[in-house]
Design a protein around this motif. Structure first.
Motif, PDB file in Angstrom:
ATOM      1  N   GLN A 114      10.764   5.931  91.919  1.00 28.60           N
ATOM      2  CA  GLN A 114      11.193   7.296  91.584  1.00 28.60           C
ATOM      3  C   GLN A 114      11.794   8.015  92.779  1.00 28.60           C
ATOM      4  O   GLN A 114      12.817   8.686  92.651  1.00 28.60           O
ATOM      5  N   VAL A 115      11.162   7.880  93.934  1.00 28.20           N
ATOM      6  CA  VAL A 115      11.654   8.659  95.083  1.00 28.20           C
ATOM      7  C   VAL A 115      13.031   8.152  95.505  1.00 28.20           C
ATOM      8  O   VAL A 115      13.910   8.922  95.889  1.00 28.20           O
ATOM      9  N   ILE A 116      13.264   6.845  95.384  1.00 32.00           N
ATOM     10  CA  ILE A 116      14.576   6.299  95.748  1.00 32.00           C
ATOM     11  C   ILE A 116      15.649   6.771  94.764  1.00 32.00           C
ATOM     12  O   ILE A 116      16.751   7.155  95.154  1.00 32.00           O
ATOM     13  N   GLU A 117      15.298   6.783  93.480  1.00 32.51           N
ATOM     14  CA  GLU A 117      16.256   7.313  92.487  1.00 32.51           C
ATOM     15  C   GLU A 117      16.579   8.779  92.769  1.00 32.51           C
ATOM     16  O   GLU A 117      17.729   9.205  92.710  1.00 32.51           O
ATOM     17  N   GLN A 118      15.554   9.554  93.092  1.00 29.24           N
ATOM     18  CA  GLN A 118      15.768  10.981  93.403  1.00 29.24           C
ATOM     19  C   GLN A 118      16.646  11.168  94.622  1.00 29.24           C
ATOM     20  O   GLN A 118      17.505  12.047  94.644  1.00 29.24           O
ATOM     21  N   ILE A 119      16.400  10.372  95.678  1.00 29.05           N
ATOM     22  CA  ILE A 119      17.195  10.511  96.908  1.00 29.05           C
ATOM     23  C   ILE A 119      18.656  10.203  96.598  1.00 29.05           C
ATOM     24  O   ILE A 119      19.572  10.883  97.057  1.00 29.05           O
ATOM     25  N   ARG A 120      18.888   9.179  95.765  1.00 30.19           N
ATOM     26  CA  ARG A 120      20.266   8.808  95.416  1.00 30.19           C
ATOM     27  C   ARG A 120      20.933   9.881  94.557  1.00 30.19           C
ATOM     28  O   ARG A 120      22.086  10.231  94.773  1.00 30.19           O
ATOM     29  N   ASN A 121      20.186  10.390  93.567  1.00 32.04           N
ATOM     30  CA  ASN A 121      20.810  11.250  92.544  1.00 32.04           C
ATOM     31  C   ASN A 121      20.730  12.730  92.855  1.00 32.04           C
ATOM     32  O   ASN A 121      21.516  13.511  92.327  1.00 32.04           O
ATOM     33  N   ASN A 122      19.765  13.123  93.657  1.00 35.91           N
ATOM     34  CA  ASN A 122      19.568  14.545  93.933  1.00 35.91           C
ATOM     35  C   ASN A 122      19.070  14.701  95.376  1.00 35.91           C
ATOM     36  O   ASN A 122      17.950  15.141  95.620  1.00 35.91           O
ATOM     37  N   ASP A 124      19.450  16.686  97.769  1.00 35.88           N
ATOM     38  CA  ASP A 124      18.991  17.974  98.311  1.00 35.88           C
ATOM     39  C   ASP A 124      17.611  18.395  97.800  1.00 35.88           C
ATOM     40  O   ASP A 124      17.074  19.416  98.246  1.00 35.88           O
ATOM     41  N   SER A 125      17.062  17.646  96.881  1.00 40.40           N
ATOM     42  CA  SER A 125      15.751  18.002  96.343  1.00 40.40           C
ATOM     43  C   SER A 125      14.724  18.146  97.476  1.00 40.40           C
ATOM     44  O   SER A 125      14.793  17.449  98.487  1.00 40.40           O
ATOM     45  N   ARG A 126      13.780  19.033  97.261  1.00 36.58           N
ATOM     46  CA  ARG A 126      12.704  19.250  98.237  1.00 36.58           C
ATOM     47  C   ARG A 126      11.405  18.656  97.722  1.00 36.58           C
ATOM     48  O   ARG A 126      10.320  19.063  98.104  1.00 36.58           O
ATOM     49  N   ARG A 127      11.574  17.667  96.815  1.00 35.15           N
ATOM     50  CA  ARG A 127      10.403  17.058  96.170  1.00 35.15           C
ATOM     51  C   ARG A 127      10.361  15.545  96.389  1.00 35.15           C
ATOM     52  O   ARG A 127       9.817  14.823  95.558  1.00 35.15           O
ATOM     53  N   HIS A 128      10.949  15.084  97.499  1.00 35.29           N
ATOM     54  CA  HIS A 128      10.954  13.628  97.763  1.00 35.29           C
ATOM     55  C   HIS A 128       9.628  13.209  98.388  1.00 35.29           C
ATOM     56  O   HIS A 128       9.546  12.919  99.582  1.00 35.29           O
ATOM     57  N   LEU A 129       8.594  13.211  97.582  1.00 32.25           N
ATOM     58  CA  LEU A 129       7.239  12.964  98.089  1.00 32.25           C
ATOM     59  C   LEU A 129       6.606  11.728  97.479  1.00 32.25           C
ATOM     60  O   LEU A 129       6.796  11.445  96.294  1.00 32.25           O
ATOM     61  N   VAL A 130       5.826  11.026  98.291  1.00 30.11           N
ATOM     62  CA  VAL A 130       4.976   9.945  97.780  1.00 30.11           C
ATOM     63  C   VAL A 130       3.564  10.219  98.273  1.00 30.11           C
ATOM     64  O   VAL A 130       3.346  10.392  99.474  1.00 30.11           O
ATOM     65  N   SER A 131       2.612  10.261  97.354  1.00 26.19           N
ATOM     66  CA  SER A 131       1.235  10.567  97.726  1.00 26.19           C
ATOM     67  C   SER A 131       0.325   9.366  97.466  1.00 26.19           C
ATOM     68  O   SER A 131       0.393   8.739  96.413  1.00 26.19           O
ATOM     69  N   ALA A 132      -0.497   9.068  98.436  1.00 31.05           N
ATOM     70  CA  ALA A 132      -1.502   8.025  98.229  1.00 31.05           C
ATOM     71  C   ALA A 132      -2.870   8.646  97.959  1.00 31.05           C
ATOM     72  O   ALA A 132      -3.824   7.942  97.646  1.00 31.05           O
ATOM     73  N   TRP A 133      -2.961   9.971  98.117  1.00 33.99           N
ATOM     74  CA  TRP A 133      -4.257  10.647  97.967  1.00 33.99           C
ATOM     75  C   TRP A 133      -4.464  10.997  96.502  1.00 33.99           C
ATOM     76  O   TRP A 133      -3.941  11.990  96.000  1.00 33.99           O
ATOM     77  N   ASN A 134      -5.224  10.164  95.825  1.00 32.45           N
ATOM     78  CA  ASN A 134      -5.512  10.358  94.407  1.00 32.45           C
ATOM     79  C   ASN A 134      -7.003  10.670  94.278  1.00 32.45           C
ATOM     80  O   ASN A 134      -7.837   9.761  94.303  1.00 32.45           O
ATOM     81  N   PRO A 135      -7.350  11.962  94.168  1.00 28.84           N
ATOM     82  CA  PRO A 135      -8.765  12.351  94.191  1.00 28.84           C
ATOM     83  C   PRO A 135      -9.591  11.652  93.116  1.00 28.84           C
ATOM     84  O   PRO A 135     -10.784  11.410  93.315  1.00 28.84           O
ATOM     85  N   ALA A 136      -8.952  11.294  91.999  1.00 30.13           N
ATOM     86  CA  ALA A 136      -9.696  10.637  90.928  1.00 30.13           C
ATOM     87  C   ALA A 136     -10.095   9.210  91.311  1.00 30.13           C
ATOM     88  O   ALA A 136     -10.975   8.624  90.685  1.00 30.13           O
ATOM     89  N   GLU A 137      -9.420   8.636  92.307  1.00 29.34           N
ATOM     90  CA  GLU A 137      -9.667   7.222  92.631  1.00 29.34           C
ATOM     91  C   GLU A 137     -10.169   6.976  94.050  1.00 29.34           C
ATOM     92  O   GLU A 137     -10.516   5.846  94.391  1.00 29.34           O
ATOM     93  N   VAL A 138     -10.194   8.022  94.872  1.00 27.40           N
ATOM     94  CA  VAL A 138     -10.610   7.857  96.271  1.00 27.40           C
ATOM     95  C   VAL A 138     -11.979   7.172  96.377  1.00 27.40           C
ATOM     96  O   VAL A 138     -12.190   6.306  97.236  1.00 27.40           O
ATOM     97  N   GLY A 139     -12.867   7.506  95.476  1.00 29.74           N
ATOM     98  CA  GLY A 139     -14.217   6.940  95.528  1.00 29.74           C
ATOM     99  C   GLY A 139     -14.264   5.428  95.342  1.00 29.74           C
ATOM    100  O   GLY A 139     -15.226   4.781  95.761  1.00 29.74           O
ATOM    101  N   ARG A 140     -13.249   4.860  94.715  1.00 25.21           N
ATOM    102  CA  ARG A 140     -13.234   3.408  94.484  1.00 25.21           C
ATOM    103  C   ARG A 140     -12.442   2.661  95.552  1.00 25.21           C
ATOM    104  O   ARG A 140     -12.282   1.437  95.474  1.00 25.21           O
ATOM    105  N   MET A 141     -11.917   3.391  96.545  1.00 24.14           N
ATOM    106  CA  MET A 141     -11.129   2.726  97.592  1.00 24.14           C
ATOM    107  C   MET A 141     -12.048   2.267  98.734  1.00 24.14           C
ATOM    108  O   MET A 141     -12.990   2.980  99.093  1.00 24.14           O
TER     109      MET A 141
END
Ligand SMILES: Nc1nc(=O)c2c([nH]1)NC[C@@H]1CN(c3ccc(C(=O)N[C@@H](CCC(=O)O)C(=O)O)cc3)CN21
Ligand SMILES: O=c1ccn([C@H]2C[C@H](O)[C@@H](COP(=O)(O)O)O2)c(=O)[nH]1
Length: 264
Positions: A114-122, A124-141
Motif C-alpha cells: 500500500q505505501v509503495i502504491e501511495q508514493i507512486r500515485n499520491n 504529496d500525501s502525508r500518510r506514507h506510514l507503516v506501523s509495526a505497533w499493533n496493540p492487539a498483538e503486542v502480547g503475542r510477540m
C-alpha cells in the motif's frame, strides 16, 4: 558517522542509570535524532566493522512477511535466535505487521504494498506510514517492536524516510537499524523512480548497556572513515523481488569489529 560518535558521547555524559527488563542495567537518555543525507554515502558505521550480511538478510526476511527464524538460520544469521521458541517462531513481529496486519473482519493489510502504491500515485500525501505497533498483538510477540513506525516523504524527486524507535541498544542495535532503513529507503526509491533523500532516526529510550561501556569507549578513540556507496545491481519487478545478490557495498573501509554480549 561522526554524529553516531557524538550520540555515544552524549549518553556517556548525560545518561542516567536505569534498570531494565534484561537485568543488565543501562545509562539512558530520552529522545534524540540523527540525520543522514543518502546522497553523501551509505550510512554504515565505520568505527567498527558491521556484519552487513545479517542486516540485509534480516530486512529481506521482514519484507517476505516471515516471522519464523528458519530463513535466517538457513542463511547463517543468528541475531534472532535468543528470542525464538522451540519451533523458531517469534509471534506476529515485524514481517507479519508489515505485510499482513489483521483487520477486524478477518482480512489482512499489506502495508508495504500500500505505501509503495501511495508514493507512486499520491507522492504529496502525508500518510506514507507503516506501523509495526499493533496493540492487539503486542502480547503475542517475542519482543514488542523497537522500530515501531516509519514514514516516507517525497519532495523534489527525492524520497526521505524517518523511522522511530521506542528503545535503542545504541552499541549493538542502532548501527544495524540505521543500515537496514537505509537499504529499505534505497529500494523503495528505486521502485518509485525517485532518488534517495534523507534518512532520519528518532529514538525514545536511547541507552548504552553497562556491559558495553568499554566497547563504546574504545570506539570513541577511533576516527571515522569516508562512507561507502550502495550499488543495486538491477531493478527487480517489485519491492518483494530483491535478492541478497542484488546489493553491493563499494568501498566499505572500517576499523575492526568489537565484540559485545547481547542483552536478552
Ligand atoms: N538487546 C537487544 N539489542 C538489540 O539490538 C536487539 C535485541 N536485543 N533483540 C532483537 C534484535 C536482534 N538484534 C541484534 C541482535 C544481535 C546483534 C549482534 O550481536 N550483532 C553483532 C554481530 C552479530 C552477527 O551479525 O552475527 C555485532 O557485533 O554487531 C545485533 C542486533 C537487534 N535487536
Ligand atoms: O531492532 C532493534 C531491536 C531491539 N533493540 C533493543 C532495544 C532494547 O535494548 C532491547 C529491547 O528491550 P525492551 O525491554 O523491549 O525495550 O532491544 C534495538 O536496539 N534494535
Amino acid at each position: 558517522m561522526q554524529n553516531y560518535k557524538d550520540l555515544l558521547s552524549d549518553i556517556l555524559e548525560h545518561g542516567v542509570q536505569k534498570e531494565d527488563r534484561t537485568g543488565t542495567g543501562t545509562i539512558s537518555v530520552f529522545a534524540r535524532q540523527l540525520r543522514y543525507d543518502l546522497a553523501e554515502g551509505f550510512p554504515l558505521i565505520t568505527t567498527k566493522k558491521l556484519h552487513i550480511k545479517s542486516i540485509l538478510h534480516e530486512l529481506l526476511w521482514f519484507l517476505s512477511g516471515e516471522t519464523n527464524i528458519k530463513y535466517l538460520r538457513d542463511n547463517g544469521v543468528t541475531i534472532w535466535d535468543e528470542w525464538a521458541d522451540e519451533n523458531g517462531d517469534l509471534g506476529p513481529v515485524y514481517g507479519s505487521q508489515w505485510r499482513s496486519w489483521p483487520t477486524p473482519d478477518g482480512q489482512a493489510i499489506d502495508q508495504i504494498r500500500q505505501v509503495i502504491e501511495q508514493i507512486r500515485n499520491n507522492p504529496d500525501s502525508r500518510r506514507h506510514l507503516v506501523s509495526a505497533w499493533n496493540p492487539a498483538e503486542v502480547g503475542r510477540m517475542a519482543l514488542p517492536p523497537c522500530h515501531y513506525v516509519f514514514q516516507f516523504y517525497v519532495a523534489e524527486g527525492k524520497l526521505s524516510c524517518m523511522f522511530n524507535m521506542r528503545s535503542v541498544d545504541t552499541f549493538l542495535g542502532l548501527p544495524f537499524n540505521i543500515a537496514s532503513y537505509a537499504f529499505l529507503t534505497h529500494m523503495v526509491a528505486q521502485q518509485c523512480d525517485l532518488e534517495p533523500g534523507e534518512l532520519i532516526w528518532t529514538g525514545g529510550d536511547v541507552h548504552i548497556y553497562l556491559n558495553h561501556l568499554e566497547q563504546v569507549k574504545l570506539q570513541l578513540t577511533r576516527e571515522p572513515f569516508p562512507l561507502p556507496k550502495l550499488i543495486i545491481k538491477r531493478k527487480p519487478d517489485s519491492i518483494f523481488d530483491y535478492r541478497f545478490e542484488d546489493f553491493e557495498i563499494e568501498g566499505y573501509q572500517s576499523h575492526p569489529s568489537i565484540k559485545a554480549p547481547i542483552a536478552v
